[in-house]
Design a protein around this motif. Structure first.
Motif, PDB file in Angstrom:
ATOM      1  N   ILE A  60       0.855  -1.179   0.000  1.00 13.88           N
ATOM      2  CA  ILE A  60       0.000   0.000   0.000  1.00 13.88           C
ATOM      3  C   ILE A  60       0.894   1.234   0.000  1.00 13.88           C
ATOM      4  O   ILE A  60       1.792   1.357   0.838  1.00 13.88           O
ATOM      5  CB  ILE A  60      -0.936   0.013   1.219  1.00 13.88           C
ATOM      6  CG1 ILE A  60      -1.680  -1.324   1.342  1.00 13.88           C
ATOM      7  CG2 ILE A  60      -1.942   1.155   1.109  1.00 13.88           C
ATOM      8  CD1 ILE A  60      -2.522  -1.447   2.585  1.00 13.88           C
ATOM      9  N   VAL A  61       0.672   2.127  -0.946  1.00 16.13           N
ATOM     10  CA  VAL A  61       1.500   3.321  -1.097  1.00 16.13           C
ATOM     11  C   VAL A  61       0.614   4.559  -1.054  1.00 16.13           C
ATOM     12  O   VAL A  61      -0.616   4.465  -1.039  1.00 16.13           O
ATOM     13  CB  VAL A  61       2.310   3.273  -2.401  1.00 16.13           C
ATOM     14  CG1 VAL A  61       3.310   2.121  -2.378  1.00 16.13           C
ATOM     15  CG2 VAL A  61       1.384   3.146  -3.611  1.00 16.13           C
ATOM     16  N   THR A  62       1.255   5.713  -1.053  1.00 14.58           N
ATOM     17  CA  THR A  62       0.532   6.974  -0.895  1.00 14.58           C
ATOM     18  C   THR A  62       0.885   7.952  -1.996  1.00 14.58           C
ATOM     19  O   THR A  62       2.059   8.151  -2.305  1.00 14.58           O
ATOM     20  CB  THR A  62       0.855   7.618   0.467  1.00 14.58           C
ATOM     21  OG1 THR A  62       0.562   6.690   1.517  1.00 14.58           O
ATOM     22  CG2 THR A  62       0.039   8.893   0.666  1.00 14.58           C
ATOM     23  N   THR A  72       5.079   8.262  -2.272  1.00 23.90           N
ATOM     24  CA  THR A  72       5.865   7.653  -1.206  1.00 23.90           C
ATOM     25  C   THR A  72       5.375   6.235  -0.964  1.00 23.90           C
ATOM     26  O   THR A  72       4.185   5.940  -1.125  1.00 23.90           O
ATOM     27  CB  THR A  72       5.772   8.470   0.102  1.00 23.90           C
ATOM     28  OG1 THR A  72       6.462   7.781   1.139  1.00 23.90           O
ATOM     29  CG2 THR A  72       4.323   8.669   0.532  1.00 23.90           C
ATOM     30  N   SER A  73       6.290   5.382  -0.590  1.00 23.23           N
ATOM     31  CA  SER A  73       5.940   3.978  -0.326  1.00 23.23           C
ATOM     32  C   SER A  73       5.404   3.781   1.078  1.00 23.23           C
ATOM     33  O   SER A  73       5.113   2.655   1.468  1.00 23.23           O
ATOM     34  CB  SER A  73       7.177   3.087  -0.520  1.00 23.23           C
ATOM     35  OG  SER A  73       8.209   3.475   0.376  1.00 23.23           O
ATOM     36  N   SER A  74       5.252   4.853   1.828  1.00 25.52           N
ATOM     37  CA  SER A  74       4.833   4.761   3.227  1.00 25.52           C
ATOM     38  C   SER A  74       3.355   5.096   3.373  1.00 25.52           C
ATOM     39  O   SER A  74       2.749   5.715   2.496  1.00 25.52           O
ATOM     40  CB  SER A  74       5.669   5.711   4.086  1.00 25.52           C
ATOM     41  OG  SER A  74       7.042   5.485   3.877  1.00 25.52           O
ATOM     42  N   ALA A  97       7.571  -1.645  10.337  1.00 27.75           N
ATOM     43  CA  ALA A  97       8.298  -0.411  10.637  1.00 27.75           C
ATOM     44  C   ALA A  97       9.781  -0.738  10.718  1.00 27.75           C
ATOM     45  O   ALA A  97      10.170  -1.713  11.370  1.00 27.75           O
ATOM     46  CB  ALA A  97       7.816   0.202  11.947  1.00 27.75           C
ATOM     47  N   THR A  98      10.613   0.053  10.058  1.00 26.57           N
ATOM     48  CA  THR A  98      12.049  -0.213  10.044  1.00 26.57           C
ATOM     49  C   THR A  98      12.805   0.936  10.690  1.00 26.57           C
ATOM     50  O   THR A  98      12.433   2.106  10.542  1.00 26.57           O
ATOM     51  CB  THR A  98      12.558  -0.417   8.608  1.00 26.57           C
ATOM     52  OG1 THR A  98      12.212   0.725   7.822  1.00 26.57           O
ATOM     53  CG2 THR A  98      11.927  -1.656   7.989  1.00 26.57           C
ATOM     54  N   MET A 225       7.460   3.430   7.808  1.00 25.75           N
ATOM     55  CA  MET A 225       6.227   2.660   7.961  1.00 25.75           C
ATOM     56  C   MET A 225       5.701   2.193   6.612  1.00 25.75           C
ATOM     57  O   MET A 225       5.454   2.995   5.719  1.00 25.75           O
ATOM     58  CB  MET A 225       5.172   3.519   8.661  1.00 25.75           C
ATOM     59  CG  MET A 225       3.835   2.820   8.844  1.00 25.75           C
ATOM     60  SD  MET A 225       3.911   1.396   9.957  1.00 25.75           S
ATOM     61  CE  MET A 225       4.366   2.230  11.488  1.00 25.75           C
ATOM     62  N   GLN A 226       5.537   0.886   6.468  1.00 24.99           N
ATOM     63  CA  GLN A 226       4.967   0.326   5.252  1.00 24.99           C
ATOM     64  C   GLN A 226       3.943  -0.740   5.600  1.00 24.99           C
ATOM     65  O   GLN A 226       3.943  -1.277   6.710  1.00 24.99           O
ATOM     66  CB  GLN A 226       6.063  -0.260   4.354  1.00 24.99           C
ATOM     67  CG  GLN A 226       7.055   0.783   3.849  1.00 24.99           C
ATOM     68  CD  GLN A 226       7.997   0.233   2.810  1.00 24.99           C
ATOM     69  OE1 GLN A 226       8.100  -0.969   2.607  1.00 24.99           O
ATOM     70  NE2 GLN A 226       8.697   1.124   2.123  1.00 24.99           N
TER      71      GLN A 226
END
Length: 603
Positions: A60-62, A72-74, A97-98, A225-226
């Motif tokens: 899921i991306v934004t 953004t990939s978050s 979350a990394t 966050m992804q």
């Protein structure tokens, strides 16, 4: 018959050593480039394609809609859970979350050893069901990442921390974020994956790392966050995206920074530069095309040399035909010579490619290996390349040689034109020259994106350096800063988040002065100390530099930010602003030369 072809071919090759060496080296150069390019392309094409049911796995991306659309990939922290609870589209879903550059402490026999872990992930349990993460033992992945203060680590990390892969129930501490007990050991991560974390913790531990990320706020997103999902069979992506679009109005009704949530196929993740993909498909296509034309050019050079000396072999061809040789036999004789030359070129190409591989890996930030025994794709490519080059390079000269008339050949009356040699009045030869010139010009003008070419203003002088640290405050980082100054050749040191020309990982929509809403544009942020301007030669157009402080109370912006507000640099000095994370700041300054703003590190 084949043995006779090879024996005669070897005799001709050794007799004309200069001609052979030129052809072998010419083909070897093209084949070396093709081999390296093939290894790189096949490596990137294989990224994360080993996960099960990949066609149903999405990230899921934004899309952030402001004055312009950014990607953004978050996603906001609550989004993954909301989709899981509100809809029935997904079969499995997991938030991840990394966190990078974490200090890990291991206590063994009373002695404490410190390690730096570059990438730690906190994931929900379904993550290990969506993606294929192989375990060293037969642990049940359904039960992993459930209990708090537990951890899953790779075999390499287990050996690094504890000196053995048998690290089950071993304990380590991550900074001030608590102790964690090892409950599973993963096999070492393959090179062809974008999931580089070697330490996984339960998602329930997120609050210990970042309280804001753990909250149920929709007000902002961070690159850490992804969210990933595996859809149920038959789910319509468009229907799902339409459904989750409702979150935009439900949770962010007043924000000018409108988030649109999209579904990105996992097969697109590695190649989509808009969402942080490390290798675009355009680059893959360009590399493959370059490799193909390098091989074709090498073959054309071989053809030119072979046909140019064809007249010198005319008597040999005449004798063969008088003794009963037919055209097909002479053709295969020359193809055998070409095969032996190409075989030698292939061996040299493998050796040269292996020698150049470390430089190639450094240039492309890859981990390629040339292992013919383990890489079946490479093992299939080399024979295919050998046969392709043999046919393309050898067929035309073979047809020309075998077409000589016996009587004319024995009398030595075969002209260069009749033998197929280079003749600039010939349309075919003009096209050959045009092809070689066009390919050379194309390669000379080609500019690959990424790390191969840089704008001159993006370089930092070799005598300068920027030490990237997570926090400016603290004795450890001050020790790093002080120690760096003692290194011979170091002129200046700045504790900072990153260099001005690098891609920022923190963007936010600012709220300026007494405005009630965020501005309709975003800014990229830098966190740095007072040495940052001097280190990167950034010129101030108004105000002054930040002063050393233990609190976040002032920052600088650039001219692009001021222009977006419709103001002048002098007018923003001393005004207040905040980002989506409500960082109260005052005393603005203005600078120029790069299009991003930065904040001093929070002390």
């Amino acid at each position: 018959m084949i043995q006779n072809y090879l024996v005669v071919a070897l005799r001709n090759i050794t007799r004309h050593s200069s001609y052979t060496i030129i052809n072998v080296l010419g083909l070897a150069l093209g084949m070396t480039c093709a081999l390296l390019i093939f290894s790189l392309v096949s490596h990137h094409v294989s990224y994360d394609n080993y996960h099960p049911e990949l066609d149903r796995v999405y990230r899921i991306v934004t899309e952030e809609h402001r004055d312009q659309v950014s990607y953004t990939s978050s996603v906001p922290n609550p989004l993954g859970k909301a989709i899981r609870d509100d809809y029935t589209f997904t079969e499995k879903s997991a938030r991840v979350a990394t966190f990078g550059d974490q200090l890990v402490y291991v206590t063994e026999n009373g002695a404490v050893t410190k390690f730096s872990e570059p990438n730690i992930a906190l994931a929900e349990p379904d993550f290990f069901e969506i993606f294929k993460i192989e375990m060293l033992h037969d642990e049940d992945v359904n039960k992993l990442l459930v209990d708090p203060n537990t951890a899953i680590i790779t075999e390499n990390v287990a050996k690094k921390y504890f000196g053995t892969a048998d690290a089950i129930n071993k304990v380590f501490k991550i900074g001030t974020n608590g102790e964690y007990r090892v409950v599973g050991i993963m096999k070492n991560i393959p090179d062809n994956t974008d999931f580089r974390s070697e330490v996984y913790l339960p998602y329930s531990s997120l609050k210990a790392f970042n309280g804001w990320m753990a909250s149920d706020t929709w007000s902002g997103i961070t690159s850490s966050m992804q969210a990933y999902v595996r859809l149920k069979p038959g789910v319509d992506i468009n229907e799902m995206e339409t459904a989750i679009f409702g979150y935009v109005k439900k949770f962010r009704p007043q924000s000018k920074n409108v988030h649109h949530y999209k579904m990105q196929p996992m097969t697109d993740v590695h190649f989509n530069a808009e969402y942080g993909g490390s290798m675009s498909m355009q680059t893959i296509t360009a590399l493959a095309t370059i490799g193909f034309f390098l091989i074709i050019t090498a073959c054309v050079n071989f053809v030119n040399l072979a046909t140019a000396r064809a007249s010198s072999r005319s008597r040999e061809i005449g004798v063969r035909k008088v003794l009963g040789g037919i055209r097909s036999q002479i053709l295969w004789q020359f193809m055998a010579e070409t095969f032996l030359i190409t075989l030698g070129s292939t061996v040299i190409a493998i050796a040269v490619a292996s020698a150049l591989l470390p430089i190639f890996n450094e240039q492309f930030d890859s981990r390629l290996t040339l292992d013919l025994l383990k890489d079946w794709k490479l093992l299939a490519f080399l024979p295919s390349l050998l046969l392709f080059v043999t046919f393309v390079a050898g067929f035309y000269p073979g047809v020309v040689l075998s077409g000589f008339q016996a009587a004319q050949a024995l009398k030595g009356k075969v002209s260069q034109v009749k033998s197929g040699g280079m003749n600039f009045t010939s349309r075919t030869d003009r096209h050959t020259v045009l092809h070689r010139t066009s390919v050379s010009d194309c390669l000379d003008r080609c500019r690959l994106p990424g790390s191969l070419f840089y704008n001159g203003e993006s370089w930092v002088h070799p005598r300068r350096c920027c030490y990237d640290t997570r926090w400016v405050a603290g004795p450890e980082n001050e020790n790093i800063k002080g120690g760096a100054r003692t290194i011979p050749g170091v002129e200046m040191v700045s504790l900072c988040f990153d260099a001005p020309s690098s891609v920022a990982s923190w963007s936010t929509a600012p709220r300026f002065g007494n405005h009630d809403e965020d501005e309709n544009f975003s800014i990229l942020c830098r966190i740095a100390d007072e040495n940052y301007l001097s280190l990167f030669n950034i010129e101030l157009v108004a105000g002054r530099n930040v002063t050393p402080s233990d609190t976040l109370r002032e920052f600088l912006v650039n001219e692009k930010f001021v222009d977006a507000l419709g103001m002048k640099p002098e007018e923003v000095i001393g005004t207040e602003a905040a980002g989506e994370q409500q960082l109260d700041t005052t005393d603005r300054r203005c600078c120029k030369r790069f299009s991003r703003c930065f904040f001093p590190r929070k002390h």
